[in-house]
Enzyme design. Sequence first.
Site, mmCIF file in Angstrom:
data_model
loop_
_atom_site.group_PDB
_atom_site.id
_atom_site.type_symbol
_atom_site.label_atom_id
_atom_site.label_comp_id
_atom_site.label_asym_id
_atom_site.label_seq_id
_atom_site.Cartn_x
_atom_site.Cartn_y
_atom_site.Cartn_z
ATOM 1 N N THR A 85 0.815 -1.212 0.000
ATOM 2 C CA THR A 85 0.000 0.000 0.000
ATOM 3 C C THR A 85 0.854 1.270 0.000
ATOM 4 O O THR A 85 1.982 1.263 0.509
ATOM 5 C CB THR A 85 -0.905 0.000 1.259
ATOM 6 O OG1 THR A 85 -1.495 1.286 1.412
ATOM 7 C CG2 THR A 85 -0.102 -0.291 2.534
ATOM 8 N N ASP A 86 0.290 2.359 -0.513
ATOM 9 C CA ASP A 86 0.991 3.653 -0.473
ATOM 10 C C ASP A 86 1.085 4.209 0.944
ATOM 11 O O ASP A 86 1.845 5.149 1.199
ATOM 12 C CB ASP A 86 0.310 4.668 -1.400
ATOM 13 C CG ASP A 86 -1.138 4.974 -1.054
ATOM 14 O OD1 ASP A 86 -1.682 4.359 -0.114
ATOM 15 O OD2 ASP A 86 -1.739 5.834 -1.731
ATOM 16 N N GLU A 87 0.313 3.617 1.884
ATOM 17 C CA GLU A 87 0.322 4.153 3.258
ATOM 18 C C GLU A 87 1.654 3.966 3.959
ATOM 19 O O GLU A 87 1.902 4.578 4.999
ATOM 20 C CB GLU A 87 -0.771 3.473 4.080
ATOM 21 C CG GLU A 87 -2.139 3.789 3.584
ATOM 22 C CD GLU A 87 -3.207 3.447 4.602
ATOM 23 O OE1 GLU A 87 -2.876 3.176 5.760
ATOM 24 O OE2 GLU A 87 -4.375 3.455 4.208
ATOM 25 N N TYR B 213 -1.792 -0.577 11.111
ATOM 26 C CA TYR B 213 -1.940 -1.251 9.803
ATOM 27 C C TYR B 213 -0.789 -0.882 8.877
ATOM 28 O O TYR B 213 -0.103 -1.753 8.330
ATOM 29 C CB TYR B 213 -3.287 -0.882 9.155
ATOM 30 C CG TYR B 213 -3.312 -1.164 7.662
ATOM 31 C CD1 TYR B 213 -3.274 -2.466 7.174
ATOM 32 C CD2 TYR B 213 -3.343 -0.107 6.729
ATOM 33 C CE1 TYR B 213 -3.263 -2.722 5.803
ATOM 34 C CE2 TYR B 213 -3.335 -0.353 5.366
ATOM 35 C CZ TYR B 213 -3.301 -1.666 4.911
ATOM 36 O OH TYR B 213 -3.280 -1.916 3.550
ATOM 37 N N LYS C 191 2.292 -3.200 7.283
ATOM 38 C CA LYS C 191 2.553 -3.365 5.837
ATOM 39 C C LYS C 191 3.973 -2.886 5.506
ATOM 40 O O LYS C 191 4.663 -3.495 4.686
ATOM 41 C CB LYS C 191 1.521 -2.596 5.006
ATOM 42 C CG LYS C 191 0.106 -3.148 5.053
ATOM 43 C CD LYS C 191 -0.041 -4.544 4.466
ATOM 44 C CE LYS C 191 0.134 -4.594 2.972
ATOM 45 N NZ LYS C 191 -0.225 -5.933 2.416
HETATM 46 P P1 NAD Z 1 -9.650 -7.315 2.369
HETATM 47 O O1 NAD Z 1 -9.642 -7.045 3.832
HETATM 48 O O2 NAD Z 1 -10.873 -7.023 1.575
HETATM 49 O O3 NAD Z 1 -9.284 -8.859 2.096
HETATM 50 C C1 NAD Z 1 -8.256 -9.500 2.772
HETATM 51 C C2 NAD Z 1 -8.355 -11.005 2.484
HETATM 52 O O4 NAD Z 1 -7.253 -11.641 3.167
HETATM 53 C C3 NAD Z 1 -9.646 -11.626 3.031
HETATM 54 O O5 NAD Z 1 -10.188 -12.507 2.074
HETATM 55 C C4 NAD Z 1 -9.176 -12.384 4.264
HETATM 56 O O6 NAD Z 1 -9.956 -13.544 4.559
HETATM 57 C C5 NAD Z 1 -7.759 -12.762 3.858
HETATM 58 N N1 NAD Z 1 -6.910 -13.005 5.050
HETATM 59 C C6 NAD Z 1 -6.764 -12.168 6.131
HETATM 60 N N2 NAD Z 1 -5.943 -12.748 7.031
HETATM 61 C C7 NAD Z 1 -5.554 -13.943 6.496
HETATM 62 C C8 NAD Z 1 -4.699 -14.982 6.935
HETATM 63 N N3 NAD Z 1 -4.065 -14.908 8.131
HETATM 64 N N4 NAD Z 1 -4.518 -16.057 6.159
HETATM 65 C C9 NAD Z 1 -5.149 -16.141 4.938
HETATM 66 N N5 NAD Z 1 -5.989 -15.206 4.475
HETATM 67 C C10 NAD Z 1 -6.181 -14.101 5.244
HETATM 68 O O7 NAD Z 1 -8.391 -6.540 1.787
HETATM 69 P P2 NAD Z 1 -8.216 -5.774 0.391
HETATM 70 O O8 NAD Z 1 -8.727 -4.403 0.540
HETATM 71 O O9 NAD Z 1 -8.719 -6.642 -0.696
HETATM 72 O O10 NAD Z 1 -6.613 -5.680 0.327
HETATM 73 C C11 NAD Z 1 -5.861 -6.750 -0.240
HETATM 74 C C12 NAD Z 1 -4.389 -6.384 -0.211
HETATM 75 O O11 NAD Z 1 -4.178 -5.189 -0.946
HETATM 76 C C13 NAD Z 1 -3.828 -6.111 1.181
HETATM 77 O O12 NAD Z 1 -2.518 -6.626 1.249
HETATM 78 C C14 NAD Z 1 -3.809 -4.595 1.286
HETATM 79 O O13 NAD Z 1 -2.809 -4.158 2.170
HETATM 80 C C15 NAD Z 1 -3.500 -4.234 -0.142
HETATM 81 N N6 NAD Z 1 -3.973 -2.904 -0.580
HETATM 82 C C16 NAD Z 1 -5.281 -2.552 -0.413
HETATM 83 C C17 NAD Z 1 -5.740 -1.313 -0.892
HETATM 84 C C18 NAD Z 1 -7.191 -0.888 -0.758
HETATM 85 O O14 NAD Z 1 -7.511 0.231 -1.124
HETATM 86 N N7 NAD Z 1 -8.100 -1.732 -0.261
HETATM 87 C C19 NAD Z 1 -4.836 -0.456 -1.532
HETATM 88 C C20 NAD Z 1 -3.490 -0.848 -1.669
HETATM 89 C C21 NAD Z 1 -3.082 -2.087 -1.202
HETATM 90 O O1 DAU Z 2 -4.120 3.922 0.471
HETATM 91 C C1 DAU Z 2 -4.344 2.549 0.425
HETATM 92 C C2 DAU Z 2 -5.178 2.111 1.613
HETATM 93 O O2 DAU Z 2 -6.500 2.569 1.373
HETATM 94 C C3 DAU Z 2 -5.161 0.600 1.829
HETATM 95 O O3 DAU Z 2 -3.860 0.205 2.188
HETATM 96 C C4 DAU Z 2 -6.139 0.190 2.935
HETATM 97 O O4 DAU Z 2 -6.191 -1.229 3.032
HETATM 98 C C5 DAU Z 2 -7.510 0.722 2.575
HETATM 99 O O5 DAU Z 2 -8.432 0.420 3.608
HETATM 100 C C6 DAU Z 2 -7.451 2.234 2.358
HETATM 101 O O6 DAU Z 2 -7.107 2.908 3.595
HETATM 102 P P1 DAU Z 2 -7.868 4.262 4.054
HETATM 103 O O7 DAU Z 2 -7.738 4.382 5.521
HETATM 104 O O8 DAU Z 2 -7.472 5.403 3.187
HETATM 105 O O9 DAU Z 2 -9.387 3.856 3.614
HETATM 106 P P2 DAU Z 2 -10.813 4.023 4.344
HETATM 107 O O10 DAU Z 2 -11.817 3.532 3.360
HETATM 108 O O11 DAU Z 2 -10.833 3.448 5.700
HETATM 109 O O12 DAU Z 2 -10.921 5.617 4.470
HETATM 110 C C7 DAU Z 2 -10.788 6.471 3.344
HETATM 111 C C8 DAU Z 2 -10.855 7.920 3.847
HETATM 112 O O13 DAU Z 2 -12.173 8.191 4.328
HETATM 113 C C9 DAU Z 2 -9.938 8.226 5.028
HETATM 114 O O14 DAU Z 2 -9.484 9.561 4.918
HETATM 115 C C10 DAU Z 2 -10.840 8.071 6.259
HETATM 116 C C11 DAU Z 2 -12.166 8.571 5.719
HETATM 117 N N1 DAU Z 2 -13.395 7.986 6.317
HETATM 118 C C12 DAU Z 2 -13.491 6.635 6.439
HETATM 119 C C13 DAU Z 2 -14.649 6.064 6.926
HETATM 120 C C14 DAU Z 2 -14.789 4.565 7.094
HETATM 121 C C15 DAU Z 2 -14.455 8.839 6.642
HETATM 122 O O15 DAU Z 2 -14.364 10.073 6.504
HETATM 123 N N2 DAU Z 2 -15.606 8.278 7.108
HETATM 124 C C16 DAU Z 2 -15.758 6.926 7.268
HETATM 125 O O16 DAU Z 2 -16.850 6.482 7.697
#
Ligand code: NAD
Ligand code: DAU
Length: 327
Positions: free
Chosen positions: A116-118, A143, A147
């Site tokens: 992730t970019d975080e 988190y 990562k």
């Molecule tokens: P998600 O929470 O929707 O899905 C995570 C999946 O991992 C689930 O299916 C869960 O069952 C599985 N999992 C969790 N713990 C596990 C374990 N111990 N063993 C096996 N499986 C396990 O997550 P997502 O949003 O789809 O993110 C997927 C990946 O992409 C992550 O590595 C996250 O850091 C990365 N990522 C997410 C975003 C975003 O915006 N959501 C952006 C950049 C990177």
């Molecule tokens: O940047 C990549 C990341 O993006 C991934 O690594 C994470 O897995 C993914 O969850 C996401 O992280 P964020 O914390 O940016 O996403 P989230 O959807 O939780 O929140 C997006 C923005 O919205 C953040 O600034 C917090 C804000 N927010 C979130 C919730 C749930 C609100 O203002 N209200 C809300 O109810």
Amino acid sequence: MTGGAGFIGSNFVHHLVAHTDYVVTVLDKLTYAASREALDGLPENRVQLVVGDIAEADVVDPLVASHDAVVHYAAESHNDNSLDDPSPFIRTNLVGTFTILEAVRKHDKRLHHVSTDEVYGDLELDDPKRFTEDTPYNPSSPYSASKAGSDHLVRAWVRSFGVRATVSNCSNNYGPWQHIEKFIPRQITNVIDGVRPKLYGSGENVRDWIHAEDHSSAVLTILEKGRIGETYLIGADGEKNNLEVVRLILKLMGQPEDAFDHVTDRAGHDLRYAIESGKLRSELGWRPRFQDFEAGLADTIAWYQQHEDWWRPHKDAVEAAYAQKGQ
Ligand code: NAD
Ligand code: DAU
């Protein structure tokens, strides 16, 4: 691959089935964040689901031994949850990645690590710079620190043990199958329920939105063409502040654009993320396809309207947990 029943991982499985001939085994623990249904209807001769934990070597080792490559998506992924209880983030994101690294090292398999970019922390709103592959690590939440640690483990295994790995760091994804604890699906399902969207703090925080399908095409490109040991940032020039996103959701759902509430801010809330993805574009020729955010958001809203049976059973518990924190 790991985490293929999650939001982005399941998109990647569909992408592989549609665009390649690969046969895929999904290792997924099926945590609260997983959707087994997201894999329904895929051909059985192409996709197999193994339910198990990436932090257990006796589960991971034989699977890695019998495959050519590992694409590692599995993680605990929600910042707010990591503030409430960091422990599963340490186990899955750090111990889980370590377990996978030991298996790919032992069996000499190709690894792509999805991150992730975080890991880079945040930028000021008026900073002309964006994150690049050279930006120093500076994670804010449990988190993002977990990562960041997992990325460092991968690079150490590349350098010290010659593991054949690449890393990608992507910005915020949106699209179908995202858990309703996350920002965009939470607000869409709130509006469906006649509840006003909830903005943390001022709502000025900026996220760089990319459609999950573009993330999948980028990961496949890096898996097939990326240089071993390299990191690639994935982004689609989608910077928007949270106020803009909420107003757009309200407009697209036929509500007044000011019908939202400000709620308690997230502790340590990162201000702005922004990705410079020039390396991935110029070196590997990747381009995003879903660059009309309003159209992508409209499709996502329609998807949540049509899939109420999937998210409805979780809505009350998600909202009760947020309400306890004043969010
Ligand atoms: P998600 O929470 O929707 O899905 C995570 C999946 O991992 C689930 O299916 C869960 O069952 C599985 N999992 C969790 N713990 C596990 C374990 N111990 N063993 C096996 N499986 C396990 O997550 P997502 O949003 O789809 O993110 C997927 C990946 O992409 C992550 O590595 C996250 O850091 C990365 N990522 C997410 C975003 C975003 O915006 N959501 C952006 C950049 C990177
Ligand atoms: O940047 C990549 C990341 O993006 C991934 O690594 C994470 O897995 C993914 O969850 C996401 O992280 P964020 O914390 O940016 O996403 P989230 O959807 O939780 O929140 C997006 C923005 O919205 C953040 O600034 C917090 C804000 N927010 C979130 C919730 C749930 C609100 O203002 N209200 C809300 O109810």
